[in-house]
Design an enzyme around this catalytic site. Sequence first.
Site, PDB file in Angstrom:
ATOM      1  N   ASP A  38       0.798  -1.225   0.000  1.00  0.00           N
ATOM      2  CA  ASP A  38       0.000   0.000   0.000  1.00  0.00           C
ATOM      3  C   ASP A  38       0.824   1.265   0.000  1.00  0.00           C
ATOM      4  OD1 ASP A  38      -2.478  -0.925   0.052  1.00  0.00           O
ATOM      5  OD2 ASP A  38      -2.908  -0.457   2.150  1.00  0.00           O
ATOM      6  N   LYS A  58      -3.904   3.223  -3.567  1.00  0.00           N
ATOM      7  CA  LYS A  58      -5.248   3.505  -4.065  1.00  0.00           C
ATOM      8  C   LYS A  58      -5.400   4.985  -4.336  1.00  0.00           C
ATOM      9  CE  LYS A  58      -6.915   0.710  -0.742  1.00  0.00           C
ATOM     10  NZ  LYS A  58      -7.869   0.341   0.257  1.00  0.00           N
ATOM     11  N   MET A 164      -7.840   9.059   9.866  1.00  0.00           N
ATOM     12  CA  MET A 164      -8.267   9.722   8.622  1.00  0.00           C
ATOM     13  C   MET A 164      -8.820  11.124   8.836  1.00  0.00           C
ATOM     14  SD  MET A 164      -9.823   6.416   6.689  1.00  0.00           S
ATOM     15  CE  MET A 164     -10.248   5.460   8.119  1.00  0.00           C
TER      16      MET A 164
HETATM   17  N1  SAH Z   1      -4.486   0.032   8.978  1.00  0.00           N
HETATM   18  C1  SAH Z   1      -3.927   1.307   9.368  1.00  0.00           C
HETATM   19  C2  SAH Z   1      -4.901   2.426   9.139  1.00  0.00           C
HETATM   20  C3  SAH Z   1      -5.212   2.674   7.700  1.00  0.00           C
HETATM   21  S1  SAH Z   1      -6.346   3.980   7.466  1.00  0.00           S
HETATM   22  C4  SAH Z   1      -3.476   1.239  10.812  1.00  0.00           C
HETATM   23  O1  SAH Z   1      -3.780   0.283  11.517  1.00  0.00           O
HETATM   24  O2  SAH Z   1      -2.772   2.148  11.244  1.00  0.00           O
HETATM   25  C5  SAH Z   1      -5.277   5.316   7.147  1.00  0.00           C
HETATM   26  C6  SAH Z   1      -5.200   6.225   8.341  1.00  0.00           C
HETATM   27  O3  SAH Z   1      -4.341   5.678   9.321  1.00  0.00           O
HETATM   28  C7  SAH Z   1      -4.605   7.581   8.039  1.00  0.00           C
HETATM   29  O4  SAH Z   1      -5.554   8.459   7.488  1.00  0.00           O
HETATM   30  C8  SAH Z   1      -4.165   8.020   9.395  1.00  0.00           C
HETATM   31  O5  SAH Z   1      -5.237   8.493  10.161  1.00  0.00           O
HETATM   32  C9  SAH Z   1      -3.699   6.717  10.020  1.00  0.00           C
HETATM   33  N2  SAH Z   1      -2.265   6.541   9.928  1.00  0.00           N
HETATM   34  C10 SAH Z   1      -1.599   5.547   9.314  1.00  0.00           C
HETATM   35  N3  SAH Z   1      -0.265   5.697   9.462  1.00  0.00           N
HETATM   36  C11 SAH Z   1      -0.095   6.814  10.191  1.00  0.00           C
HETATM   37  C12 SAH Z   1       1.053   7.504  10.688  1.00  0.00           C
HETATM   38  N4  SAH Z   1       2.293   7.077  10.467  1.00  0.00           N
HETATM   39  N5  SAH Z   1       0.839   8.636  11.398  1.00  0.00           N
HETATM   40  C13 SAH Z   1      -0.391   9.083  11.643  1.00  0.00           C
HETATM   41  N6  SAH Z   1      -1.499   8.490  11.202  1.00  0.00           N
HETATM   42  C14 SAH Z   1      -1.356   7.358  10.492  1.00  0.00           C
END
Ligand code: SAH
Length: 451
Positions: A38, A58, A164
Site C-alpha cells: 500500500d 489507491k 483519517m
Molecule cells: N491500517 C492502518 C490504518 C489505515 S487507514 C493502521 O492500523 O494504522 C489510514 C489512516 O491511518 C490515516 O488516514 C491516518 O489516520 C492513520 N495513519 C496511518 N499511518 C499513520 C502515521 N504514520 N501517522 C499518523 N497516522 C497514520
Amino acid sequence: MKRSGGYVYIIGAGPGDPELLTIKAERVLHEVDVILYDNLVSSELIEQFDALKIYTGKRKDRHHFEQDAINEEIVRHARQGKTVARLKGGDPFVFGRGGEEIAYMRKKGIEYEIIPGITAAHGASAYTEIPLTMRNISSSVAFCTGHPLEKIHVPDADTIVYYMVASAASDVSKALIDKGKAETTKVAIVQNATRYNQKIFAGTLGELKNRDLQVVSPALLILGENINEFIADSWYAKKKKVLIAGDDSGRYTPRHHVIVRYPFTVVKSIDNKEVRRCMEKIGDYSCVLFTDFHAVGYFFNALVESGRDARHLANASICVTGKKVSAELLRHGVKPDYSFDAGNIVEELRTVRGDGFSGEDVLLPGSGSIDDPVVNALTALHNRVTPLQVHVQGLDSSDELIDLDCIDEIYFSAPSCVENFKSFYEAIPENITVTTADRETGMEYKKLFRG
Ligand code: SAH
C-alpha cells in the site's frame, strides 16, 4: 478436490518506522514470491526484501473499484501457485480493509493467514508519549474514523483516537464540539507518526477548531486528558534526525539518532506495453542474457502473466553473469547454458561459442539503467539487441523525496553521494549540519552546494 495452490499472508507493516515490523512479518516477507503493498508502506521498509514488489496504492476518487482490483490481483498471483504477501500500513484489521480481503479469498477458496501490525494509534501514542489509558484519568479508549465528517461518532470513552483526519483536521474539532465535547478537551494531531517527519499539533478542541491547520496525510487525532504537557519534547522529538547518503559504517546509532537512508533504491515492477509485446514473440529470441539479479524474477513474472512459461525459452540459449543470478534462474526452473563471472561477457560469449557470436537476436532484460557497454559490444558484432526494462530501480515519481525541513544533519560518505544528492536537491537549508567522510567529499560538497 485439488487445491488451487498459492498462499496469502495479510500483513500489517506498522505505522512507518521500519523497525516496528514484527519478527514474524519480517521472516515471511523474506520468504514470499510477491509483495503487494500500500501507499502507507514506506520504500525504506520493503527495499530489503527480494520478492517481486507491486505497488497497489489507491486513488481517492475510485476507492471501490480499486479495492476490487486489488482483491483480484491477490487471487491472480495466488492462483499461479505463488506465496503472496499483502502488506498494509499499521494493522490490517484497523481501518485496513483486511476484512474485505479475507472475505474475497474465502469466496475464491484461497488459503491465507493474518499477521497483525502495530496500528497507527499505538505508534503515535508511544512516539509522542500519550498513554492511551492512564490510572485515574482514562480507563477506556476507542478507535474511530474522522471521515466522513457528517457521520463522525463520539463514543463514551475517555480517550478517543480518530483516524483519517488529515484534510479536515479543524473541521473534525468543530464537529466534536458540536457533538457535545467541551472546548477545553485536550487534543493532539499526530502527522507521520513514528517517521522522521513526525509532526504534532496540540492544544484544546476550541483552539484547534479556529486554526488554519496544514495537516497532511497520514495523520490522526487523539482526544483526552492524558495528553502530556511535555508532548513537544518527547523522546522521539529529541532524537537527531540524520539523513545518510552512502555508508556511514556505524557512525550513527539508533539509540541517539533517527536514521534516514538515502536514496531508497526500491525495486518494483513496471507494467508496460513493450514488456507484453516482447513476451508475445519470446520464441523469436535466440539468446536471453541476464546480468541483473532482480530482472530474473520480473522477467519470469511477465512471461507467466502473458500465459507462457519457461518452455517458451526452449530455443534460446540462456546466459547469465554471476552466481547469484544463476541461482535465481534455477529457482525459476531454468539452468543457464552459459554462466560467466561478470568481466567482459561479450568476449566470453564469443570464446565459448567458437563461431564468434554474431547475427543473434538477443534479449537483455533489466532495469532502466541497462548495461550500455554490453548492448554496444553485442551490436558491434552484428547482433540484434533488445534491452527490455522489466523493473525500475531507484526513486521514481511515486516515491517521495525526503523533507529536508525535518532533517538535522546530513552525512555524505563519498563525492559520488554528493553528486547524486545534487541531482534531486537543488539546495541544502543552512540550518542543517553537513558532515562528510573525508576531504574529497567535503570539497565536492562545497563545490556543489556552497560554491
Ligand atoms: N491500517 C492502518 C490504518 C489505515 S487507514 C493502521 O492500523 O494504522 C489510514 C489512516 O491511518 C490515516 O488516514 C491516518 O489516520 C492513520 N495513519 C496511518 N499511518 C499513520 C502515521 N504514520 N501517522 C499518523 N497516522 C497514520
